[in-house]
Scaffold this motif. Structure first.
Motif, PDB file in Angstrom:
ATOM      1  N   ASP A 166       0.918  -1.137  -0.150  1.00 19.66           N
ATOM      2  CA  ASP A 166      -0.196   0.007   0.293  1.00 19.66           C
ATOM      3  C   ASP A 166       0.881   0.997   0.276  1.00 19.66           C
ATOM      4  O   ASP A 166       2.216   0.984  -0.112  1.00 19.66           O
ATOM      5  CB  ASP A 166      -0.814  -0.221   1.001  1.00 19.66           C
ATOM      6  N   ASP A 169      -0.333   5.041   1.113  1.00 23.61           N
ATOM      7  CA  ASP A 169      -0.890   5.934   2.019  1.00 23.61           C
ATOM      8  C   ASP A 169      -0.555   5.246   2.892  1.00 23.61           C
ATOM      9  O   ASP A 169      -1.825   4.743   3.604  1.00 23.61           O
ATOM     10  CB  ASP A 169      -1.663   6.618   1.662  1.00 23.61           C
ATOM     11  N   GLY A 170       0.129   5.846   4.218  1.00 24.66           N
ATOM     12  CA  GLY A 170       0.205   5.349   5.373  1.00 24.66           C
ATOM     13  C   GLY A 170       0.890   3.839   5.293  1.00 24.66           C
ATOM     14  O   GLY A 170       0.575   3.602   6.896  1.00 24.66           O
ATOM     15  N   THR A 171       2.188   3.777   4.546  1.00 24.99           N
ATOM     16  CA  THR A 171       2.578   2.796   4.763  1.00 24.99           C
ATOM     17  C   THR A 171       3.811   2.934   4.147  1.00 24.99           C
ATOM     18  O   THR A 171       4.887   3.039   4.328  1.00 24.99           O
ATOM     19  CB  THR A 171       1.958   1.273   3.689  1.00 24.99           C
ATOM     20  N   HIS A 217       0.125   8.751   6.001  1.00 25.26           N
ATOM     21  CA  HIS A 217      -1.275   9.516   5.346  1.00 25.26           C
ATOM     22  C   HIS A 217      -1.804  10.535   5.391  1.00 25.26           C
ATOM     23  O   HIS A 217      -1.876  11.665   6.583  1.00 25.26           O
ATOM     24  CB  HIS A 217      -2.383   8.599   6.140  1.00 25.26           C
ATOM     25  N   ASP A 243       0.014  -3.258   4.315  1.00 22.77           N
ATOM     26  CA  ASP A 243      -0.497  -2.119   4.561  1.00 22.77           C
ATOM     27  C   ASP A 243      -1.050  -1.838   6.187  1.00 22.77           C
ATOM     28  O   ASP A 243      -0.721  -2.816   6.371  1.00 22.77           O
ATOM     29  CB  ASP A 243      -2.221  -3.167   4.182  1.00 22.77           C
ATOM     30  N   ASP A 244      -1.303  -0.490   5.982  1.00 22.87           N
ATOM     31  CA  ASP A 244      -1.337   0.044   8.220  1.00 22.87           C
ATOM     32  C   ASP A 244      -2.478  -0.640   7.795  1.00 22.87           C
ATOM     33  O   ASP A 244      -2.696   0.088   9.679  1.00 22.87           O
ATOM     34  CB  ASP A 244      -1.007   1.717   7.097  1.00 22.87           C
TER      35      ASP A 244
HETATM   36 MG   LIG Z   1      -3.050   2.797   2.835  1.00 22.84          MG
END
Ligand SMILES: [Mg+2]
Length: 149
Positions: free
Chosen positions: A6, A8-10, A14, A95-96
């Protein structure tokens, strides 16, 4: 191994639709996984220009994906059976939104390269930490226990 990652956030913090700061060691670890001959698939909700921005952001840092939001690489197109489910074929997902949260990137590398679970890695790390901080057995305890006998 096919590794779905992933964005965003990963890989980055994010800040969607902006691109956040890189999460510590994310691109470094992704390049190590590439060097270990794993196939990286960018698996993100981003689309259009926002997707292109994310792919370029990664490419600028030396991270190249085998495929983007797909099972197959545009470099090696394969006919996808329309009867297959839309679930991405990957051996591992980073993944986050993982249950239990996202481990830090050095731990992710250990999990994949050593083929261990997060629990096994944490158990080993905790044992090492315990050993490093263990108070040496004081001599007076030996004498105290010896006297009781
Ligand atoms: Mg994410």
């Amino acid at each position: 191994m096919v590794i779905a990652v992933d964005f965003d956030g990963t890989i980055v913090e994010h800040e969607y639709p902006e691109i956040g700061e890189e999460r510590p060691f994310a691109t470094e670890v992704l390049k190590m996984l590439m060097a270990d001959r794993h196939k990286l698939v960018l698996w993100t909700m981003r689309d259009g220009k926002l997707l292109d921005d994310a792919v370029k952001w990664c490419a600028d840092r030396g991270v190249e994906f085998y495929a983007v939001n797909s099972d197959t690489s545009p470099l090696f197109p394969e006919e996808r059976d329309p009867n297959l489910s839309c679930k991405l074929h990957a051996d591992v997902f980073i993944d986050d939104r993982n249950v239990g949260g996202l481990p830090d990137w050095p731990t992710i590398y250990k999990i994949i390269s050593q083929r261990k679970t997060w629990k096994q890695i944490m158990r080993t790390e905790l044992a090492k930490e315990h050993e490093e901080h263990a108070i040496p057995y004081p001599k007076w305890m030996f004498w105290k226990s010896a006297r009781k006998k």
